[in-house]
Design a protein around this motif. Structure first.
Motif, PDB file in Angstrom:
ATOM      1  N   SER A  29       2.903  11.155  13.984  1.00  0.00           N
ATOM      2  CA  SER A  29       1.855  11.990  13.500  1.00  0.00           C
ATOM      3  C   SER A  29       0.649  10.992  13.142  1.00  0.00           C
ATOM      4  N   ASN A  30      -0.473  11.213  13.880  1.00  0.00           N
ATOM      5  CA  ASN A  30      -1.767  10.806  13.449  1.00  0.00           C
ATOM      6  C   ASN A  30      -2.177  11.023  12.174  1.00  0.00           C
ATOM      7  N   THR A  31      -2.092  12.250  11.782  1.00  0.00           N
ATOM      8  CA  THR A  31      -2.453  12.634  10.431  1.00  0.00           C
ATOM      9  C   THR A  31      -1.577  12.119   9.192  1.00  0.00           C
ATOM     10  N   ILE A  32      -0.348  11.899   9.335  1.00  0.00           N
ATOM     11  CA  ILE A  32       0.532  11.298   8.515  1.00  0.00           C
ATOM     12  C   ILE A  32       0.239   9.794   8.354  1.00  0.00           C
ATOM     13  N   ARG A  33      -0.137   9.210   9.720  1.00  0.00           N
ATOM     14  CA  ARG A  33      -0.381   7.683   9.537  1.00  0.00           C
ATOM     15  C   ARG A  33      -1.814   7.465   8.819  1.00  0.00           C
ATOM     16  N   ARG A  34      -2.588   8.353   9.192  1.00  0.00           N
ATOM     17  CA  ARG A  34      -3.919   8.092   8.650  1.00  0.00           C
ATOM     18  C   ARG A  34      -4.272   8.471   6.899  1.00  0.00           C
ATOM     19  N   SER A  35      -3.389   9.465   6.612  1.00  0.00           N
ATOM     20  CA  SER A  35      -3.326   9.587   5.345  1.00  0.00           C
ATOM     21  C   SER A  35      -2.447   8.470   4.565  1.00  0.00           C
ATOM     22  N   ALA A  36      -1.269   8.215   4.953  1.00  0.00           N
ATOM     23  CA  ALA A  36      -0.662   7.137   4.269  1.00  0.00           C
ATOM     24  C   ALA A  36      -1.271   5.891   4.148  1.00  0.00           C
ATOM     25  N   GLU A  37      -2.265   5.598   5.287  1.00  0.00           N
ATOM     26  CA  GLU A  37      -2.949   4.320   5.233  1.00  0.00           C
ATOM     27  C   GLU A  37      -4.187   4.513   4.315  1.00  0.00           C
ATOM     28  N   ILE A  38      -4.712   5.571   4.135  1.00  0.00           N
ATOM     29  CA  ILE A  38      -5.858   5.878   2.974  1.00  0.00           C
ATOM     30  C   ILE A  38      -5.082   5.633   1.803  1.00  0.00           C
ATOM     31  N   PHE A  39      -4.249   6.367   1.431  1.00  0.00           N
ATOM     32  CA  PHE A  39      -3.264   6.255   0.045  1.00  0.00           C
ATOM     33  C   PHE A  39      -2.980   4.604  -0.225  1.00  0.00           C
ATOM     34  N   LEU A  40      -2.309   4.043   0.656  1.00  0.00           N
ATOM     35  CA  LEU A  40      -1.949   2.721   0.422  1.00  0.00           C
ATOM     36  C   LEU A  40      -3.038   1.736   0.519  1.00  0.00           C
ATOM     37  N   LYS A  41      -4.100   1.800   0.965  1.00  0.00           N
ATOM     38  CA  LYS A  41      -5.357   1.098   0.865  1.00  0.00           C
ATOM     39  C   LYS A  41      -6.146   1.307  -0.623  1.00  0.00           C
ATOM     40  N   GLN A  42      -5.868   2.364  -0.851  1.00  0.00           N
ATOM     41  CA  GLN A  42      -6.471   2.990  -2.118  1.00  0.00           C
ATOM     42  C   GLN A  42      -5.634   2.137  -3.369  1.00  0.00           C
ATOM     43  N   GLY A  43      -4.370   1.967  -2.822  1.00  0.00           N
ATOM     44  CA  GLY A  43      -3.353   1.249  -3.884  1.00  0.00           C
ATOM     45  C   GLY A  43      -3.258  -0.232  -3.872  1.00  0.00           C
ATOM     46  N   GLY A  44      -4.454  -0.538  -3.057  1.00  0.00           N
ATOM     47  CA  GLY A  44      -4.490  -2.087  -2.816  1.00  0.00           C
ATOM     48  C   GLY A  44      -3.542  -2.938  -1.777  1.00  0.00           C
ATOM     49  N   HIS A  45      -3.070  -2.205  -0.898  1.00  0.00           N
ATOM     50  CA  HIS A  45      -2.320  -2.694  -0.055  1.00  0.00           C
ATOM     51  C   HIS A  45      -2.660  -2.782   1.322  1.00  0.00           C
ATOM     52  N   GLU A  46      -2.079  -3.961   2.038  1.00  0.00           N
ATOM     53  CA  GLU A  46      -2.552  -4.098   3.567  1.00  0.00           C
ATOM     54  C   GLU A  46      -1.794  -3.210   4.370  1.00  0.00           C
ATOM     55  N   VAL A  47      -2.551  -2.359   5.325  1.00  0.00           N
ATOM     56  CA  VAL A  47      -1.567  -1.483   6.180  1.00  0.00           C
ATOM     57  C   VAL A  47      -1.538  -1.781   7.378  1.00  0.00           C
ATOM     58  N   LEU A  48      -0.390  -1.503   8.239  1.00  0.00           N
ATOM     59  CA  LEU A  48      -0.133  -1.818   9.578  1.00  0.00           C
ATOM     60  C   LEU A  48       0.273  -0.451  10.210  1.00  0.00           C
ATOM     61  N   LEU A  49      -0.151   0.120  11.208  1.00  0.00           N
ATOM     62  CA  LEU A  49       0.200   1.348  11.771  1.00  0.00           C
ATOM     63  C   LEU A  49       1.004   1.038  12.979  1.00  0.00           C
ATOM     64  N   ALA A  50       1.948   2.104  13.197  1.00  0.00           N
ATOM     65  CA  ALA A  50       2.797   1.993  14.488  1.00  0.00           C
ATOM     66  C   ALA A  50       2.930   3.492  14.747  1.00  0.00           C
ATOM     67  N   GLU A  51       2.823   3.914  16.024  1.00  0.00           N
ATOM     68  CA  GLU A  51       3.056   5.241  16.233  1.00  0.00           C
ATOM     69  C   GLU A  51       4.372   5.847  16.762  1.00  0.00           C
ATOM     70  N   ASP A  52       5.422   4.827  17.059  1.00  0.00           N
ATOM     71  CA  ASP A  52       6.736   5.199  17.317  1.00  0.00           C
ATOM     72  C   ASP A  52       7.677   3.708  17.056  1.00  0.00           C
TER      73      ASP A  52
END
Length: 128
Positions: free
Chosen positions: A16-39
């Motif tokens: 889910s693009n929505t879940i990936r994007r919201s997790a990315e935003i939350f994690l970046k706000q927490g100061g983390h580096e984020v990698l995304l994978a769709e499957d």
């Protein structure tokens, strides 16, 4: 909110693009580096190259589900120590038990809040 966890490289695997994007935003706000994978296949291809320190993995995905993805990660000697947190819209005892059986460290029910996601990261990083 202050975070005591050091900055981590965190991978989020979800179809889910929505879940990936919201997790990315939350994690970046927490100061983390984020990698995304769709499957699962996308995740496995990126793990070797990017060496994430923690992985959030959706359970219900096409081709390779979260249990299979986690199991493959845990069977690989080089990646076995990476903590994996399963993500699911189901909050069942069976799902949690099955996640532990394939080596996951924790379980987060979707939809999650920013605090829940960052607390999961903090909990895992505290295990060190």
């Amino acid at each position: 909110m202050t975070t005591t966890a050091a900055s981590l490289r965190v991978m989020v695997v979800d179809d889910s693009n929505t879940i990936r994007r919201s997790a990315e935003i939350f994690l970046k706000q927490g100061g983390h580096e984020v990698l995304l994978a769709e499957d699962g296949f996308d995740a496995l291809a990126k793990i070797d190259e990017h060496q994430p320190q923690m992985i959030f993995c959706d359970i219900l995905m096409p081709k390779l589900d979260g249990y299979q993805t986690c199991s493959i990660i845990k069977r690989n000697q080089r990646f076995a120590s990476i903590p994996v947190v399963m993500l699911s819209s189901k909050d069942g005892v069976f799902d949690k038990a099955r996640g532990r059986m394939v080596g996951s460290h924790d379980y987060l029910t979707k939809p999650f809040t920013k605090d829940q996601l960052l607390q999961a990261v903090q909990k895992i990083s505290a295990l060190g």
